[in-house]
Design an enzyme around this catalytic site. Structure first.
Site, PDB file in Angstrom:
ATOM      1  N   ASN A  28       0.864  -1.286   0.043  1.00  9.55           N
ATOM      2  CA  ASN A  28      -0.067   0.017  -0.057  1.00  9.55           C
ATOM      3  C   ASN A  28       0.970   1.278   0.134  1.00  9.55           C
ATOM      4  O   ASN A  28       1.805   1.594   0.942  1.00  9.55           O
ATOM      5  CB  ASN A  28      -0.918  -0.080   1.099  1.00  9.55           C
TER       6      ASN A  28
ATOM      7  N   HIS B 166      -3.360   0.942  -3.807  1.00 10.67           N
ATOM      8  CA  HIS B 166      -3.466  -0.249  -2.725  1.00 10.67           C
ATOM      9  C   HIS B 166      -2.405  -1.115  -2.995  1.00 10.67           C
ATOM     10  O   HIS B 166      -1.821  -1.078  -4.078  1.00 10.67           O
ATOM     11  CB  HIS B 166      -4.796  -0.732  -2.843  1.00 10.67           C
TER      12      HIS B 166
ATOM     13  N   GLU C  80      -2.570  -4.398  -3.533  1.00  9.58           N
ATOM     14  CA  GLU C  80      -2.541  -5.222  -4.683  1.00  9.58           C
ATOM     15  C   GLU C  80      -2.566  -4.464  -6.216  1.00  9.58           C
ATOM     16  O   GLU C  80      -2.235  -5.045  -6.956  1.00  9.58           O
ATOM     17  CB  GLU C  80      -4.135  -5.747  -4.620  1.00  9.58           C
TER      18      GLU C  80
ATOM     19  N   CYS D  47     -10.165  -5.182  -0.847  1.00 13.99           N
ATOM     20  CA  CYS D  47     -11.383  -4.292  -0.947  1.00 13.99           C
ATOM     21  C   CYS D  47     -12.101  -4.340  -2.238  1.00 13.99           C
ATOM     22  O   CYS D  47     -11.538  -5.050  -3.179  1.00 13.99           O
ATOM     23  CB  CYS D  47     -10.899  -2.691  -0.653  1.00 13.99           C
TER      24      CYS D  47
ATOM     25  N   CYS E 214      -9.675  -3.511  -5.165  1.00 12.44           N
ATOM     26  CA  CYS E 214      -8.824  -4.419  -5.627  1.00 12.44           C
ATOM     27  C   CYS E 214      -9.308  -5.905  -6.064  1.00 12.44           C
ATOM     28  O   CYS E 214      -8.838  -6.401  -6.916  1.00 12.44           O
ATOM     29  CB  CYS E 214      -7.810  -4.846  -4.403  1.00 12.44           C
TER      30      CYS E 214
ATOM     31  N   ASP F  77      -8.281   5.342   3.897  1.00 12.00           N
ATOM     32  CA  ASP F  77      -7.988   4.227   3.095  1.00 12.00           C
ATOM     33  C   ASP F  77      -9.283   3.438   2.857  1.00 12.00           C
ATOM     34  O   ASP F  77      -9.189   2.864   1.626  1.00 12.00           O
ATOM     35  CB  ASP F  77      -6.795   3.189   3.942  1.00 12.00           C
TER      36      ASP F  77
END
Length: 144
Positions: free
Chosen positions: A39, A50, A52, A77, A80, A140
């Site tokens: 991140n 993020h 990913e 999330c 992602c 976030d």
């Protein structure tokens, strides 16, 4: 613990050391790590960086993603998870989903196998960060 989730944890710690959120991700293809990320929202002042997404960007264009496995220290999330579904990644292995439930059901509804390893080290990294920096964490996850 397998070497891939260990590598994701290393990425999470790297992000924390840089002053960011301790979430790491690894992309594996044919048994080899082809992408790493963590991140970088805080470090890069980029709301979509993020772990990913950073991992996928660092992997570059690898062609077909259906044979890859994405590892993440935290349940992805919706942002992602959308990338996972868009690129046809069929397996996601996460360190934990206790501190953030993420978008597991979304991924599974699109045929993605999601495995939660429930790793204490991953939970502890996130708990400590959330306790110390609740505003950064809430930003976030879009909860400000």
């Amino acid at each position: 613990m397998d070497v891939y989730i260990e590598a994701a944890i290393e990425e999470a710690k790297k992000g924390l050391h840089e002053g960011g959120i301790p979430i790491g991700s690894i992309l594996v293809k044919d048994g080899k790590i082809v992408g790493r990320g963590h991140n970088r929202r805080v470090q890069d002042n980029d709301p979509v960086m993020h772990a990913e997404i950073d991992c996928l960007r660092n992997a570059g264009r690898i062609g077909k993603y259906s044979g890859t496995v994405l590892y993440s220290t935290l349940m992805p999330c919706y942002l992602c998870a959308g990338a996972v579904v868009q690129f046809g990644i069929k397996k996601v292995i996460v360190g934990e989903s206790e501190t953030f439930r993420g978008a597991r059901e979304f991924m599974e509804s699109h045929g993605v196998l999601v495995i939660d390893l429930d790793i204490d080290e991953c939970k502890q990294l996130m708990r400590e960060f959330i306790k110390k920096y609740p505003q950064v964490w809430n930003e976030d996850i879009g909860k400000l």
